[in-house]
Write a protein that holds these residues in place. Structure first.
Motif, mmCIF file in Angstrom:
data_model
loop_
_atom_site.group_PDB
_atom_site.id
_atom_site.type_symbol
_atom_site.label_atom_id
_atom_site.label_comp_id
_atom_site.label_asym_id
_atom_site.label_seq_id
_atom_site.Cartn_x
_atom_site.Cartn_y
_atom_site.Cartn_z
ATOM 1 N N MET A 1 0.833 -1.206 0.000
ATOM 2 C CA MET A 1 0.000 0.000 0.000
ATOM 3 C C MET A 1 0.868 1.257 0.000
ATOM 4 O O MET A 1 0.588 2.230 -0.702
ATOM 5 N N GLY A 2 1.940 1.233 0.796
ATOM 6 C CA GLY A 2 2.819 2.405 0.870
ATOM 7 C C GLY A 2 3.516 2.689 -0.449
ATOM 8 O O GLY A 2 3.539 3.830 -0.924
ATOM 9 N N CYS A 3 4.072 1.634 -1.072
ATOM 10 C CA CYS A 3 4.799 1.858 -2.326
ATOM 11 C C CYS A 3 3.836 2.205 -3.462
ATOM 12 O O CYS A 3 4.158 3.025 -4.323
ATOM 13 N N THR A 4 2.644 1.606 -3.454
ATOM 14 C CA THR A 4 1.663 1.931 -4.491
ATOM 15 C C THR A 4 1.198 3.373 -4.365
ATOM 16 O O THR A 4 1.094 4.099 -5.362
ATOM 17 N N ALA A 5 0.916 3.809 -3.128
ATOM 18 C CA ALA A 5 0.491 5.197 -2.910
ATOM 19 C C ALA A 5 1.594 6.165 -3.308
ATOM 20 O O ALA A 5 1.330 7.216 -3.906
ATOM 21 N N PHE A 6 2.841 5.825 -2.998
ATOM 22 C CA PHE A 6 3.963 6.705 -3.343
ATOM 23 C C PHE A 6 4.102 6.844 -4.857
ATOM 24 O O PHE A 6 4.268 7.954 -5.385
ATOM 25 N N LEU A 7 4.028 5.726 -5.577
ATOM 26 C CA LEU A 7 4.122 5.792 -7.040
ATOM 27 C C LEU A 7 2.941 6.545 -7.632
ATOM 28 O O LEU A 7 3.085 7.295 -8.604
ATOM 29 N N SER A 8 1.760 6.366 -7.048
ATOM 30 C CA SER A 8 0.564 7.021 -7.571
ATOM 31 C C SER A 8 0.595 8.531 -7.372
ATOM 32 O O SER A 8 -0.143 9.252 -8.041
ATOM 33 N N MET A 9 1.431 9.023 -6.464
ATOM 34 C CA MET A 9 1.570 10.463 -6.291
ATOM 35 C C MET A 9 2.137 11.119 -7.541
ATOM 36 O O MET A 9 1.876 12.300 -7.805
ATOM 37 N N TRP A 10 2.897 10.353 -8.324
ATOM 38 C CA TRP A 10 3.606 10.938 -9.466
ATOM 39 C C TRP A 10 3.155 10.355 -10.793
ATOM 40 O O TRP A 10 3.336 10.981 -11.841
ATOM 41 N N LEU A 11 2.586 9.157 -10.768
ATOM 42 C CA LEU A 11 2.089 8.514 -11.973
ATOM 43 C C LEU A 11 0.573 8.459 -11.919
ATOM 44 O O LEU A 11 -0.034 8.707 -10.877
ATOM 45 N N SER A 12 -0.059 8.092 -13.010
ATOM 46 C CA SER A 12 -1.510 7.963 -13.009
ATOM 47 C C SER A 12 -1.922 6.752 -12.180
ATOM 48 O O SER A 12 -1.173 5.773 -12.057
ATOM 49 N N ASN A 13 -3.125 6.800 -11.620
ATOM 50 C CA ASN A 13 -3.625 5.695 -10.805
ATOM 51 C C ASN A 13 -3.669 4.401 -11.603
ATOM 52 O O ASN A 13 -3.322 3.324 -11.099
ATOM 53 N N THR A 14 -4.112 4.500 -12.844
ATOM 54 C CA THR A 14 -4.233 3.315 -13.684
ATOM 55 C C THR A 14 -2.871 2.687 -13.951
ATOM 56 O O THR A 14 -2.701 1.470 -13.822
ATOM 57 N N SER A 15 -1.894 3.515 -14.309
ATOM 58 C CA SER A 15 -0.550 2.999 -14.575
ATOM 59 C C SER A 15 0.048 2.365 -13.335
ATOM 60 O O SER A 15 0.696 1.308 -13.411
ATOM 61 N N THR A 16 -0.169 2.988 -12.190
ATOM 62 C CA THR A 16 0.396 2.459 -10.945
ATOM 63 C C THR A 16 -0.174 1.085 -10.627
ATOM 64 O O THR A 16 0.565 0.146 -10.315
ATOM 65 N N ALA A 17 -1.490 0.956 -10.687
ATOM 66 C CA ALA A 17 -2.113 -0.343 -10.405
ATOM 67 C C ALA A 17 -1.662 -1.397 -11.408
ATOM 68 O O ALA A 17 -1.401 -2.551 -11.048
ATOM 69 N N ALA A 18 -1.555 -0.996 -12.677
ATOM 70 C CA ALA A 18 -1.133 -1.936 -13.707
ATOM 71 C C ALA A 18 0.316 -2.373 -13.527
ATOM 72 O O ALA A 18 0.684 -3.499 -13.893
ATOM 73 N N MET A 19 1.158 -1.519 -12.945
ATOM 74 C CA MET A 19 2.561 -1.854 -12.758
ATOM 75 C C MET A 19 2.803 -2.653 -11.484
ATOM 76 O O MET A 19 3.651 -3.547 -11.454
ATOM 77 N N VAL A 20 2.073 -2.340 -10.408
ATOM 78 C CA VAL A 20 2.330 -2.977 -9.114
ATOM 79 C C VAL A 20 1.626 -4.323 -8.992
ATOM 80 O O VAL A 20 2.156 -5.258 -8.380
#
Length: 606
Positions: free
Chosen positions: A128-147
């Motif tokens: 959750m922490g790393c996903t939220a951190f990445l989502s701060m700078w990338l789009s939500n969709t891209s973050t979920a698709a990558m993690v």
């Protein structure tokens, strides 16, 4: 019934054709600019909510209806479709393309998960922490698709790394009984399942385990099998862990996006529409939004983690605080080893990852230091103030990714172990990202959608529709402000579950700004919590793309997402209201009606 099915099959075409015809009496009978603008707004909103046509296509409706009805000139409408916020988005997409191309997101995610520990609660919190951190700078969709693929790989390794279990399965029915003793042989398992299914007695099958410290689990056939892959879960706890981790990634990608202006398209739309409507405000920038939303997002994230941990994994304080335990279980040791193996496969940090990380840090620092408020920012060092925005540094640094070579120059040696370039060969040097990679990462539909929202907002203002709506909302001034904000958050949260988030904020923001002006309340007091609530689409798989992505992995049922999402929705609304009243009021001076907003409802004393 067959007629209804045929009609439902073509419902999108019917919506597209009937909506303009049914609403046509509005501009024909009431021949005013307000009625014509309302007609355009209702058609666009209907297409957005129903998604009968693509969102981007629906967003260009104002481009031809406004000139036809004489609300705005075609050149004026066209100017609304490209704003400063689009340039900021271009810079962010350049960075996102580089992060995804060189696998920096995977290194960050696995490193953060390794840092928090191997037990289920810590594993959830780490993702959750790393996903939220990445989502701060990338789009939500891209973050979920990558993690999500990273989490799925870890889950698969955990399931496959369990100790061998000696299992006895017994199947009985009223007619005759079938009994097999399974020693983990695939042939035995297949014979057992085939026999049970053919006799229709799957619901009577039970599993008893030996040589493994695990609760007795019912063998429920399809309910213990992944819907996508068809692979069974060995225990109920495995299934619950898959559900919890999937939902935690979906929700944290949305929660993380709340914290920055660039984190989600709803924030981008809010910032640009607000600056366009109130150009003298100068109070919403990257830093001020982050200071307000980051603490709220952290609280929402932690409470959501506890809620899902309790809902799926039966909250255990000993597991929640692993430092109290003296011994690490075998299962947790397997978990840590599997994550470590995933991380080791990445090798040493490469030249390309270092360059991407440096650009990432510089971009974030440039946004925070442009105009921090308490000290002069770098904006005042280059020419007159007011000419530069967050888009200036974002586009500049994004442009550098098209120039910096992806192949490490041979003139320099890399001092870090394993830091060799991923493209060290004799091929010609290519830039960090190509234009084709930028195009594939660019969300063009969102670009057009944002532009359509700006055109609608400008049309409502020029036609006088905003003032008309505001006058009808004046009775709400008799309610306490907190009640108005609560009702607004609830309405927006409900609508965003069935409509796209960008479309929801595009429709509601002009109305809410007019409402605030009509009841003499600072517009930020209502619009900020509404903007964050627009992102709170947690209930359904179709509510937003991250939900759909994790749902596609087959671990979840719709009811699982509804139960978990309802709790996260309640947590989010409460936390947003507390944030607005506790630190939002002093940060944005929300208790006073600002000079930069037009005062619509003033009663002069005699």
């Amino acid at each position: 019934m067959s007629f209804i099915k045929r009609v439902w099959k073509h419902k999108d075409a019917l919506i597209v054709l009937l909506t303009p015809l049914l609403l046509l009496p509005l501009p024909v009978v009431v021949q005013t600019k307000e009625a014509a603008c309302a007609y355009t707004l209702l058609i666009t909103a209907t297409y957005w909510i129903s998604e009968a046509v693509p969102l981007g296509a629906a967003a260009i409706v104002p481009a031809f209806l406004f000139p036809i009805f004489g609300i705005m000139k075609s050149s004026q409408v066209a100017a609304e479709y490209f704003k400063d916020i689009h340039l900021l988005l271009f810079g962010v997409v350049c960075l996102a393309a580089a992060i995804e191309k060189w696998n920096l997101h995977k290194r960050i995610a696995l490193r953060m998960v390794l840092a928090v520990g191997p037990n289920p609660g810590s594993l959830m919190l780490g993702f959750m922490g790393c996903t939220a951190f990445l989502s701060m700078w990338l789009s939500n969709t891209s973050t979920a698709a990558m993690v999500m693929p990273i989490a799925e790989a870890v889950l698969c390794q955990l399931r496959n790394s369990r100790p061998e279990i000696k299992t006895t399965m017994k199947c009985t029915s009223k007619e005759d009984g079938v009994e097999f003793e399974n020693d983990n042989s695939n042939d035995q398992k297949k014979r057992l399942e085939t026999s049970c299914e053919s006799n229709g007695i799957m619901e009577f099958c039970t599993v008893s385990t030996g040589d493994f410290d695990e609760e007795k689990q019912p063998f429920r056939g399809f309910t213990s099998t992944n819907k996508t892959t068809g692979q069974p879960y060995k225990t109920k706890k495995d299934h619950m862990m898959c559900k919890a981790l999937s939902l935690s990634i979906a929700y944290s990608s949305t929660i993380g996006g709340m914290t920055t202006i660039t984190g989600t398209s709803t924030n981008l739309i809010f910032a640009e529409q607000f600056d366009t409507r109130y150009p003298d405000c100068k109070c919403i920038n990257f830093g001020s939004w982050f200071i307000f939303s980051f603490p709220a997002a952290v609280i929402i994230l932690i409470l959501s983690w506890i809620w899902m941990y309790w809902l799926f994994l039966d909250l255990n304080l000993k597991e929640l605080f692993p430092f109290k335990r003296k011994k690490v279980s075998k299962k947790e040791d397997v978990s840590r080893k599997s994550i470590k193996e995933e991380y080791d496969r990445l090798g040493g940090i490469s030249y390309q990852e270092i360059i991407t990380l440096v650009i990432f840090i510089l971009m974030a620092l440039s946004w925070f230091t442009r105009d921090p408020g308490f000290i002069p920012g770098w904006e005042s060092l280059f020419g007159p103030k007011g000419f530069k925005t967050d888009a200036t540094s974002g586009v500049l640094l994004g442009f550098l990714l098209f120039i910096i070579p992806s192949k490490k120059p041979k003139l320099f040696s890399w001092p870090f172990k394993g830091g060799e370039s991923k493209t060290d060969d004799d091929s010609p040097s290519q830039p960090m990202i190509s234009w084709r990679e930028f195009e594939s990462a660019m969300p063009w539909q969102i670009v057009i959608l944002v532009g359509g929202g700006f055109a609608l907002a400008k049309g409502c203002q020029d036609s006088g529709l905003s003032n008309l709506i505001g006058s009808k909302l004046e009775p709400l001034s008799n309610l306490p402000v907190w009640v108005t904000i609560l009702l607004t958050c609830l309405i927006v949260t409900i609508v965003t579950e069935v409509a796209s988030n960008p479309a929801t904020i595009t429709i509601f923001q002009p109305i809410l700004c007019t409402l605030a002006e009509g009841i003499n309340v600072n517009p930020l007091f209502i619009v900020i919590p509404a903007t964050i609530s627009t992102s709170c689409a947690f209930l359904l798989p179709v509510a937003n793309p991250p939900n759909a992505i994790v749902f596609s992995y087959g671990h979840l049922k719709v009811l699982d997402m509804v139960k978990a999402g309802l709790g996260v929705n309640i947590i989010s609304i409460i936390c947003v209201l507390l944030a607005v009243f506790l630190w939002g009021v002093p940060l944005f001076n929300l208790n006073t009606f600002p000079k930069w907003a037009p005062l619509k409802n003033v009663t002069l004393s005699p």
